[in-house]
Design a protein around this motif. Structure first.
Motif, mmCIF file in Angstrom:
data_model
loop_
_atom_site.group_PDB
_atom_site.id
_atom_site.type_symbol
_atom_site.label_atom_id
_atom_site.label_comp_id
_atom_site.label_asym_id
_atom_site.label_seq_id
_atom_site.Cartn_x
_atom_site.Cartn_y
_atom_site.Cartn_z
ATOM 1 N N LEU A 12 0.853 -1.181 0.000
ATOM 2 C CA LEU A 12 0.000 0.000 0.000
ATOM 3 C C LEU A 12 0.894 1.237 0.000
ATOM 4 O O LEU A 12 1.541 1.555 0.995
ATOM 5 C CB LEU A 12 -0.904 0.024 1.241
ATOM 6 N N GLY A 13 0.971 1.910 -1.138
ATOM 7 C CA GLY A 13 1.810 3.088 -1.241
ATOM 8 C C GLY A 13 3.099 2.780 -1.972
ATOM 9 O O GLY A 13 4.085 2.389 -1.360
ATOM 10 N N ALA A 14 3.091 2.931 -3.275
ATOM 11 C CA ALA A 14 4.270 2.587 -4.081
ATOM 12 C C ALA A 14 5.123 3.827 -4.317
ATOM 13 O O ALA A 14 5.325 4.269 -5.443
ATOM 14 C CB ALA A 14 3.835 1.955 -5.405
ATOM 15 N N GLY A 15 5.631 4.408 -3.212
ATOM 16 C CA GLY A 15 6.578 5.507 -3.294
ATOM 17 C C GLY A 15 7.994 4.955 -3.361
ATOM 18 O O GLY A 15 8.206 3.783 -3.682
ATOM 19 N N ASN A 16 8.985 5.793 -3.040
ATOM 20 C CA ASN A 16 10.380 5.361 -3.134
ATOM 21 C C ASN A 16 10.665 4.117 -2.315
ATOM 22 O O ASN A 16 11.296 3.170 -2.791
ATOM 23 C CB ASN A 16 11.312 6.500 -2.680
ATOM 24 N N LYS B 83 3.509 4.592 -15.397
ATOM 25 C CA LYS B 83 4.953 4.608 -15.181
ATOM 26 C C LYS B 83 5.397 3.412 -14.341
ATOM 27 O O LYS B 83 6.402 2.752 -14.638
ATOM 28 C CB LYS B 83 5.368 5.918 -14.502
ATOM 29 N N ILE B 84 4.641 3.127 -13.270
ATOM 30 C CA ILE B 84 4.984 1.995 -12.409
ATOM 31 C C ILE B 84 4.792 0.680 -13.150
ATOM 32 O O ILE B 84 5.577 -0.262 -13.010
ATOM 33 C CB ILE B 84 4.147 2.034 -11.108
ATOM 34 N N PRO C 295 6.160 -4.815 -15.167
ATOM 35 C CA PRO C 295 5.177 -5.188 -16.200
ATOM 36 C C PRO C 295 4.357 -6.432 -15.875
ATOM 37 O O PRO C 295 3.253 -6.585 -16.383
ATOM 38 C CB PRO C 295 6.037 -5.406 -17.444
ATOM 39 N N ARG C 296 4.882 -7.312 -15.044
ATOM 40 C CA ARG C 296 4.162 -8.559 -14.751
ATOM 41 C C ARG C 296 3.440 -8.532 -13.401
ATOM 42 O O ARG C 296 2.823 -9.515 -13.004
ATOM 43 C CB ARG C 296 5.148 -9.735 -14.788
ATOM 44 N N SER C 297 3.540 -7.413 -12.712
ATOM 45 C CA SER C 297 2.868 -7.273 -11.414
ATOM 46 C C SER C 297 1.553 -6.526 -11.577
ATOM 47 O O SER C 297 1.337 -5.833 -12.576
ATOM 48 C CB SER C 297 3.775 -6.529 -10.427
ATOM 49 N N GLN C 298 0.694 -6.661 -10.585
ATOM 50 C CA GLN C 298 -0.594 -5.980 -10.624
ATOM 51 C C GLN C 298 -0.457 -4.583 -10.020
ATOM 52 O O GLN C 298 0.109 -4.420 -8.934
ATOM 53 C CB GLN C 298 -1.649 -6.789 -9.862
ATOM 54 N N ILE C 299 -0.983 -3.583 -10.716
ATOM 55 C CA ILE C 299 -0.950 -2.190 -10.244
ATOM 56 C C ILE C 299 -2.385 -1.705 -10.117
ATOM 57 O O ILE C 299 -3.160 -1.782 -11.076
ATOM 58 C CB ILE C 299 -0.191 -1.262 -11.218
ATOM 59 N N SER C 300 -2.748 -1.207 -8.956
ATOM 60 C CA SER C 300 -4.119 -0.743 -8.737
ATOM 61 C C SER C 300 -4.117 0.543 -7.924
ATOM 62 O O SER C 300 -3.133 0.883 -7.268
ATOM 63 C CB SER C 300 -4.934 -1.804 -7.967
ATOM 64 N N THR C 301 -5.236 1.234 -7.965
ATOM 65 C CA THR C 301 -5.443 2.365 -7.058
ATOM 66 C C THR C 301 -6.244 1.865 -5.857
ATOM 67 O O THR C 301 -6.872 0.807 -5.905
ATOM 68 C CB THR C 301 -6.216 3.504 -7.743
ATOM 69 N N PHE C 302 -6.219 2.634 -4.774
ATOM 70 C CA PHE C 302 -6.946 2.243 -3.564
ATOM 71 C C PHE C 302 -8.429 2.028 -3.853
ATOM 72 O O PHE C 302 -9.049 1.100 -3.329
ATOM 73 C CB PHE C 302 -6.780 3.330 -2.481
#
Length: 267
Positions: A6-10, A42-43, A48-55
């Motif tokens: 939760l939170g894909a920052g640095n 960008k993330i 590329p093979r991982s799941q990216i979602s918004t809250f």
């Protein structure tokens, strides 16, 4: 193991890269959850093979471990706005400064919480992380957490959670103190007429050499200082100025204020 962050920052992204680099998880088992949808593409290029979602998109979270990597100031918003419930068998690992285990447990209505404090050199796999755990976390679960943390550098288990605010002030914030001192040294070099890039080279290599001397010498810090500071010499002149202006006390006061701020973040 399936991991959601939760939170894909640095810090969240550096953890993700370390887990993947050392093959502790598969890319398909990584789920990165972000607040700002504009960062999604960008993330996705980096993972590329991982799941990216918004809250807002997550109503149910399929993960063995949920890592909370948001800023501590944003935790209240996250706790109030997530649309999924934490399942009984899921573990939570918080890398937020200041927010204690009890507050996380109450906010998410979940007992299995590990709290950790990494620092920015985890970006290079050279960080150090202090961590502690709630009652009810098994030894095998803790070993799994430690394996993940060690992929970013070194980790140290703390029995007393209250020490974690001190770790936050000492090592979590610590890199910035060194950068601050290095910046002052580089600028002093420039004021003496040394070109900026050359001044940086002298200071950075001096720092690197000093680090290796500390690690490889049997002498304590006072003895190492005295090895450089001959009586009536140049080093003694600098150290006398530092002492006259209470530089050591100022640094200590700043670190103690960082600990105080860490404690305030939990209120």
């Amino acid at each position: 193991m399936k991991i959601a962050i939760l939170g894909a920052g640095n810090m969240g992204l550096s953890f993700s890269k370390s887990f993947l680099k050392y093959e502790l998880i598969k890319p398909e088992s990584l789920h990165l959850i972000i607040r700002n949808p504009s960062k999604k593409n960008k993330i996705a290029e980096e993972f590329p093979r991982s799941q990216i979602s918004t809250f807002e998109e997550i109503t149910e979270l399929d993960a063995d471990l949920i890592i909370i990597a948001v800023k501590p100031q944003d935790f209240h918003w996250v706790a109030q706005n997530i649309r999924f419930s934490v399942k009984e068998n899921q573990m939570i690992l918080s890398i937020m400064a200041g927010i204690n285990i009890e507050k996380i447990q109450k906010s998410l209505n979940h007992p299995l919480v590990v709290r950790a404090m990494p620092n920015s050199p985890t970006l290079l796999g050279m960080g150090i992380t202090g961590y502690t755990a709630a009652d009810g976390i098994s030894f095998s679960q803790l070993i799994n957490i430690e394996r993940l943390l060690n992929s970013t550098g070194r980790s140290v288990y703390l029995e007393n959670e209250e020490l974690l605010d001190g770790v936050t002030a000492l090592s979590g914030s610590g890199p910035a103190y060194f950068y601050y001192i290095i910046d002052a040294m580089i600028k002093a070099g420039m004021e003496m007429g040394i070109e900026e890039n050359l001044s940086k080279l002298f200071v950075k290599q001096t720092m690197l050499g000093a680090y290796h001397l500390i690690n490889n010498s049997e002498k304590n810090l006072e003895e190492l200082i005295q090895d450089v500071a001959s009586k009536g010499g140049t080093t003694e002149a600098a150290l006398k100025t530092f002492e006259e202006n209470s530089l050591k006390e100022i640094l200590k006061e700043g670190i103690l204020n960082a600990e105080k701020r860490a404690k305030e973040l939990n209120s």
